[in-house]
Design a protein around this motif. Structure first.
Motif, PDB file in Angstrom:
ATOM      1  N   THR A   1      -9.135  -9.982   2.835  1.00 35.09           N
ATOM      2  CA  THR A   1      -8.471  -9.231   1.593  1.00 35.09           C
ATOM      3  C   THR A   1      -7.171  -9.888   1.363  1.00 35.09           C
TER       4      THR A   1
ATOM      5  N   SER B   1     -12.627  -5.397  -1.601  1.00 36.70           N
ATOM      6  CA  SER B   1     -12.448  -4.752  -0.516  1.00 36.70           C
ATOM      7  C   SER B   1     -12.784  -3.192  -0.697  1.00 36.70           C
ATOM      8  N   LEU B   2     -12.134  -2.621  -1.843  1.00 40.03           N
ATOM      9  CA  LEU B   2     -12.264  -1.187  -1.864  1.00 40.03           C
ATOM     10  C   LEU B   2     -13.559  -0.636  -2.424  1.00 40.03           C
TER      11      LEU B   2
ATOM     12  N   CYS C   1       3.192  -0.169  -6.080  1.00 37.58           N
ATOM     13  CA  CYS C   1       2.331  -0.503  -5.019  1.00 37.58           C
ATOM     14  C   CYS C   1       1.210  -1.203  -5.586  1.00 37.58           C
ATOM     15  N   ASP C   2       0.525  -2.060  -4.793  1.00 35.00           N
ATOM     16  CA  ASP C   2      -0.927  -2.585  -5.274  1.00 35.00           C
ATOM     17  C   ASP C   2      -1.989  -1.922  -4.902  1.00 35.00           C
ATOM     18  N   VAL C   3      -2.102  -0.833  -3.963  1.00 35.61           N
ATOM     19  CA  VAL C   3      -3.131   0.032  -3.620  1.00 35.61           C
ATOM     20  C   VAL C   3      -2.623   1.204  -3.393  1.00 35.61           C
TER      21      VAL C   3
ATOM     22  N   VAL D   1       0.736  -1.149  -0.238  1.00 33.13           N
ATOM     23  CA  VAL D   1       0.093  -0.022   0.040  1.00 33.13           C
ATOM     24  C   VAL D   1       0.703   1.247  -0.025  1.00 33.13           C
TER      25      VAL D   1
ATOM     26  N   LEU E   1      -8.745  -3.453   4.414  1.00 32.77           N
ATOM     27  CA  LEU E   1      -7.400  -4.010   3.840  1.00 32.77           C
ATOM     28  C   LEU E   1      -6.523  -4.999   4.657  1.00 32.77           C
TER      29      LEU E   1
ATOM     30  N   LEU F   1      -8.611  -7.617  -3.401  1.00 30.98           N
ATOM     31  CA  LEU F   1      -8.507  -6.091  -3.178  1.00 30.98           C
ATOM     32  C   LEU F   1      -9.710  -5.456  -3.828  1.00 30.98           C
ATOM     33  N   PRO F   2     -10.131  -5.691  -4.917  1.00 27.34           N
ATOM     34  CA  PRO F   2     -11.016  -4.777  -5.810  1.00 27.34           C
ATOM     35  C   PRO F   2     -12.591  -4.886  -4.954  1.00 27.34           C
TER      36      PRO F   2
ATOM     37  N   ILE G   1      -3.354   5.160  -1.790  1.00 27.16           N
ATOM     38  CA  ILE G   1      -4.368   5.789  -0.986  1.00 27.16           C
ATOM     39  C   ILE G   1      -4.061   7.265  -1.352  1.00 27.16           C
TER      40      ILE G   1
END
Length: 433
Positions: A336, A344-345, A150-152, A8, A331, A341-342, A154
Motif C-alpha cells: 500500500t 487497499s481501501l 491527510c491522504d486517508v 492518515v 494500510l 491506496l484506492p 478514517i
C-alpha cells in the motif's frame, strides 16, 4: 520517522479510532505512516459504559499484545480452548421469572468498562507515528476554525458522523453532475437518503449499579453471580459485571417493531425520568424491579440512546475492533503506497462490508428472539410460564446461538489473510497491465 509514504487522519478517539491507530503502528515495520487523531469531546461519558468481547475481538487484542493490559481490567479466562458461561436467559415479564437457557462461549467473554478500555488503548499509542500532518489532498475543516490535511480519512466519529454526512453529500452532488439526468438523479436521491441514520425502532436505557448497593437490597440477586438477560414482550434487559465486579452494567431495551426504519424524532441521548422506565417494565419479576430501583435512585438516571447498529449479539465494540484491525493491516502493508491506496481501501470494503451487513442482520434477528418478536415464539410472550415450559423456551436460546455462534467459531485472522491475498492480487494485477 523517515518521510511518510502517506498520512492518515482519524476522527474521534473512541474504540475504533484508537484501535486503528494501534493496528497501523503494529503492522507498520518501517513506521512510515503518519497518523493524526482528532477528538472534539473534552471527556468520555458513561453512556455505553459496559462492553463485552468474544473470541474474535479478543484474539485481535492478543495479536496486538494486549493480554497483560486486559488482565488488569477484568478476569481473563486462563484456558482459552474451554467454554465458559456467558449469561443466563430468563423469561421475566411475569410475576415469577423463569431461567431457561445458559449460554456458553469458547474463551469466555471479556467484560470491560468502556472508559477503562479506552484509557488502556490511549496508553498504547505510538508517539513515533502520531505527529503533525504534512500537506495532503484531503483538507479537514473543524468547528473551531482550524484546518489540517491527510491522504486517508478514517471516520470513526460515531452515529452523527460529520464525515459521513459530507462524504455522501459530495457523492450525491458528483452523481448529479456526472450521470444522466434520470440515473444521476436516482443515485443522488439514494445517497442523500443515507445521510441521516435510520432508527432501529429501539431505545436503550443505560446505567451502572454499584454491586454493594444491589447486595444491600438483595444479597442473592442473580446478577451478582451470573450475567443475565431478562426477556419479555418487545423488551429485554442485559446485566453483567464490569470493573472487576464492582459495578453492574445495566442496559434496558425497549422496542417498537413498527418503527423500524423510520427517522428518530428528538435527541438521541438524553436523561429520562425514573417513572418512564418503571412504567415500561411494570409487571416484570421482582429481580428486574429491584435492579431498576437501584439504578434510578442510587447511581444515575438512565439515558435514552438511539441504536443504529442493532446491539444484540453483543458485538458492537468487537466489530469496531475487527474493522480497525483489518484496515490497519491493509494500510501498513508494503504493497500500500500513495498510488495504491484506492486498491487497499476497496479491498477493505469488499472484505468487511458483507461481514458487517451479515452481523447487522443476525443481530436484529437475535433481538427479536430475546423479545419474543420472532413469529416462532410470539405466542409465548405474554403467557405466565413455569418450570414445565423450560424445554419449549430453550428453543429460543438454541435459535439465538445459531445466529451468533460465528462469533467464536470463526477467526479474524482468516479475514486478514483474505484481505492481504486480495491486496497482493490486485496490486500485482495492476502492475502487469
Amino acid at each position: 520517522m523517515s518521510t511518510p509514504k502517506f498520512s492518515v487522519a482519524i476522527c474521534r478517539s473512541g474504540i475504533a479510532g484508537l484501535t486503528a491507530a494501534i493496528a497501523i503502528s503494529h503492522f507498520s515495520s518501517e513506521k512510515d505512516i503518519q497518523v493524526n487523531i482528532y477528538e472534539a469531546a473534552q471527556e468520555i461519558t458513561e453512556i455505553g459504559a459496559g462492553i463485552g468481547l468474544y473470541k474474535r475481538p479478543r484474539n485481535v487484542m492478543n495479536y496486538l499484545y494486549f493480554r497483560e493490559h486486559l488482565e488488569r481490567l477484568c478476569e481473563v479466562p486462563a484456558v482459552e480452548d474451554k467454554s465458559y458461561l456467558a449469561f443466563r436467559m430468563r423469561k421475566s415479564n411475569q410475576q415469577k421469572g423463569v431461567p431457561f437457557y445458559d449460554t456458553f462461549t469458547p474463551m469466555g467473554t471479556l467484560l470491560l468498562h468502556r472508559i477503562d478500555f479506552i484509557n488502556t488503548l490511549v496508553a498504547r499509542l505510538d508517539s513515533e507515528i502520531i505527529t503533525s500532518s504534512p500537506t495532503a489532498p484531503i483538507t479537514l475543516a473543524f468547528k473551531d476554525g482550524t484546518t489540517s490535511t491527510c491522504d486517508v480519512l478514517i471516520a470513526a466519529d460515531g452515529i452523527h458522523s460529520a464525515t459521513r454526512h459530507t462524504m455522501l453529500e459530495l457523492a450525491a452532488t458528483d452523481s448529479e453532475a456526472d450521470g444522466s439526468e434520470e440515473g444521476g438523479g436516482e443515485a443522488a436521491k439514494m445517497l442523500r437518503g443515507m445521510v441521516d441514520p435510520i432508527w432501529s425502532g429501539r431505545v436503550a436505557y443505560r446505567a451502572l449499579v454499584p454491586r454493594e448497593k444491589l447486595e444491600k437490597i438483595n444479597p442473592n440477586h442473580s446478577v451478582i453471580f451470573t450475567a443475565q438477560s431478562y426477556s419479555g414482550k418487545s423488551k429485554h434487559t442485559i446485566v453483567f459485571p464490569i470493573s472487576q465486579g464492582r459495578l453492574m452494567n445495566v442496559v434496558a431495551f425497549c422496542s417498537w417493531p413498527d418503527k423500524v426504519g423510520t427517522i428518530f424524532e428528538g435527541k438521541t441521548v438524553e436523561d429520562r425520568s425514573k417513572e418512564e422506565l418503571l412504567e415500561l417494565y411494570a409487571g416484570w419479576e421482582e429481580e428486574v424491579q429491584k435492579l431498576l430501583q437501584v439504578c434510578l435512585y442510587n447511581f444515575l438516571d438512565c439515558g435514552r440512546l438511539l441504536t443504529i447498529r442493532t446491539p444484540w449479539l453483543p458485538t458492537g465494540a468487537g466489530q469496531a475492533i475487527e474493522d480497525a484491525y483489518i484496515l490497519g493491516a491493509l494500510l501498513a502493508s508494503p504493497l500500500t503506497t500513495l498510488s495504491t491506496l484506492p486498491i487497499s481501501l476497496k479491498v477493505y470494503e469488499e472484505v468487511r462490508l458483507p461481514h458487517g451487513n451479515a452481523v447487522q442482520q443476525r443481530s436484529a434477528g437475535t433481538g427479536r428472539l430475546y423479545e419474543f418478536d420472532d413469529p416462532r415464539f410470539a405466542d409465548l410472550a405474554n403467557k405466565e410460564l413455569g418450570e414445565a415450559d423450560k424445554v419449549t423456551l430453550s428453543e429460543i436460546g438454541d435459535a439465538a446461538v445459531e445466529l451468533w455462534k460465528w462469533a467464536w467459531t470463526t477467526d479474524i485472522e482468516d479475514d486478514r489473510s483474505q484481505a492481504m491475498a486480495l491486496l497482493k492480487e490486485r496490486v500485482e494485477g495492476r502492475s502487469s497491465v
